[in-house]
Design a protein around this motif. Sequence first.
Motif, PDB file in Angstrom:
ATOM      1  N   GLU A   5       9.837   3.174 -39.605  1.00 21.96           N
ATOM      2  CA  GLU A   5      10.766   3.404 -38.506  1.00 21.96           C
ATOM      3  C   GLU A   5      11.482   4.740 -38.673  1.00 21.96           C
ATOM      4  OE1 GLU A   5      13.392   0.127 -38.250  1.00 21.96           O
ATOM      5  OE2 GLU A   5      11.867  -1.278 -37.518  1.00 21.96           O
ATOM      6  N   LEU A   6      11.859   5.054 -39.902  1.00 22.41           N
ATOM      7  CA  LEU A   6      12.530   6.327 -40.173  1.00 22.41           C
ATOM      8  C   LEU A   6      11.592   7.497 -39.911  1.00 22.41           C
ATOM      9  CD1 LEU A   6      15.000   7.826 -41.262  1.00 22.41           C
ATOM     10  CD2 LEU A   6      14.073   7.535 -43.568  1.00 22.41           C
ATOM     11  N   PHE A  12      10.172  11.718 -33.575  1.00 27.51           N
ATOM     12  CA  PHE A  12      10.707  11.643 -32.216  1.00 27.51           C
ATOM     13  C   PHE A  12      11.837  12.653 -32.021  1.00 27.51           C
ATOM     14  CE2 PHE A  12      14.057   9.935 -29.471  1.00 27.51           C
ATOM     15  CZ  PHE A  12      13.373   9.741 -28.285  1.00 27.51           C
ATOM     16  N   MET A  13      12.756  12.714 -32.965  1.00 26.69           N
ATOM     17  CA  MET A  13      13.931  13.568 -32.814  1.00 26.69           C
ATOM     18  C   MET A  13      13.589  15.049 -32.895  1.00 26.69           C
ATOM     19  SD  MET A  13      16.432  11.732 -32.032  1.00 26.69           S
ATOM     20  CE  MET A  13      17.659  13.040 -32.115  1.00 26.69           C
ATOM     21  N   PRO A  16       9.011  19.289 -30.455  1.00 25.71           N
ATOM     22  CA  PRO A  16       9.387  20.486 -29.705  1.00 25.71           C
ATOM     23  C   PRO A  16       9.498  20.231 -28.206  1.00 25.71           C
ATOM     24  CG  PRO A  16       7.077  20.593 -30.349  1.00 25.71           C
ATOM     25  CD  PRO A  16       7.642  19.388 -31.020  1.00 25.71           C
ATOM     26  N   VAL A  17       9.000  19.093 -27.760  1.00 25.80           N
ATOM     27  CA  VAL A  17       9.035  18.726 -26.345  1.00 25.80           C
ATOM     28  C   VAL A  17      10.141  17.701 -26.120  1.00 25.80           C
ATOM     29  CG1 VAL A  17       7.723  17.692 -24.455  1.00 25.80           C
ATOM     30  CG2 VAL A  17       6.571  19.167 -26.099  1.00 25.80           C
ATOM     31  N   GLY A  18      10.906  17.875 -25.047  1.00 30.20           N
ATOM     32  CA  GLY A  18      11.958  16.925 -24.742  1.00 30.20           C
ATOM     33  C   GLY A  18      11.397  15.553 -24.401  1.00 30.20           C
ATOM     34  N   ASN A  32      15.746  12.964 -27.459  1.00 30.32           N
ATOM     35  CA  ASN A  32      15.618  13.730 -28.696  1.00 30.32           C
ATOM     36  C   ASN A  32      16.350  15.077 -28.575  1.00 30.32           C
ATOM     37  OD1 ASN A  32      13.933  15.194 -27.062  1.00 30.32           O
ATOM     38  ND2 ASN A  32      12.160  15.130 -28.415  1.00 30.32           N
ATOM     39  N   GLU A  33      16.253  15.879 -29.651  1.00 25.95           N
ATOM     40  CA  GLU A  33      17.007  17.138 -29.704  1.00 25.95           C
ATOM     41  C   GLU A  33      16.531  18.133 -28.650  1.00 25.95           C
ATOM     42  OE1 GLU A  33      16.480  18.394 -33.705  1.00 25.95           O
ATOM     43  OE2 GLU A  33      17.830  16.878 -34.542  1.00 25.95           O
TER      44      GLU A  33
END
Length: 361
Positions: A5-6, A12-13, A16-18, A32-33
């Motif tokens: 999960e981590l 996920f976070m 490079p793609v939103g 995500n970032e």
Amino acid sequence: MLLDELFLKTIFMHMPVGLAVMGEDGGIVTVNEAFERIFLMDAGQVAGKGWGELFLTDEKNPEFNQVILDTIARRANGIKREVPYFRDSGETLTLMLVSSYLERQGERAGMLVLIDDVTEIRKLADREKRLLAERAFLVREREEGVQKLAMCLAHQIRNPVLTIGGYANLLLRNADLAPSLRPRAEGILDGSMRLEELVKAVASFAALPSPSPLNVELESLLGSMISSVERYAVEQRKRLHVNNGSFPQCLLHVDPVLVQEALLFVGMNCVDFAKDDDVRVRVRYQFHEKKKQHVILFSDQGTGIASSDLPYIYDPFFTTKAQGVGMGLTSARRILREHGGELHVRSREGAGTFVAMHFPA
């Protein structure tokens, strides 16, 4: 399980793609970032809020919002569109959206939206497109300038050349002409005839009409060209051997007279630049699926073109032939370009030449 999960959460976070995940009630579960950077929002601002609350009330971005609305309405998977996105600051982004409707056992489970900021890529593509358009404009302008020059040359030089040639011919017919002057008169006559050939070639280039396209059978077009080149080879006391196999049944939407002229320029060059009296030429056809183009290919085993000469082969009056005037490839490329096509030449000195003639399908 916790490590898995981590691991997934880290991927996920930091993608490079939103990416945004919505639950079955339409509320945003997580982003995500990259999403935060694109929309200038942090996770705390969007968590638990509905997509409609954040975006659909924004009247500045109807195309952006329509992607989400279409996904919900169609329950679609993988709707992909490039859309503009206008920030409140006035900055404009170009976003590539991929949205998917998620279901579990036939019931709505949420939505997944991928957002890629392709603004810089689009700017580069648009810049390249502008540069290509500017280059095409300059080429057209240059060709138009050459055409005007050709028309002026043909008009201004023809009459004086005919006069000079006529007087030289009269001198040679005069029995009283001193023997010492005869070679000079012959030289004047040869020079005037050479100029007349040049004027004819220039006038022919200037008089090329705009294409009047018809649907023409490929096999008929190439068959006629090969027959004409065979006759030309006989006139040059050479033997033409054409390896062409069979051509597919297809129609080209072209001006048959103009294209036949362009094909002849290429075919006759194969004869003129053969290494010996046996002229070996291969003629093929291909369909370029990606570009939707008909391509006619010529390859020979002739003398080839020196690398120092290749940049100039399309220039008017450039020729390496002893008797040429240098308008053949200039005219052939102009004919193809006026059909929306292109002419490409590859060659290596001593190893032959490859010519590709592209026509839009």
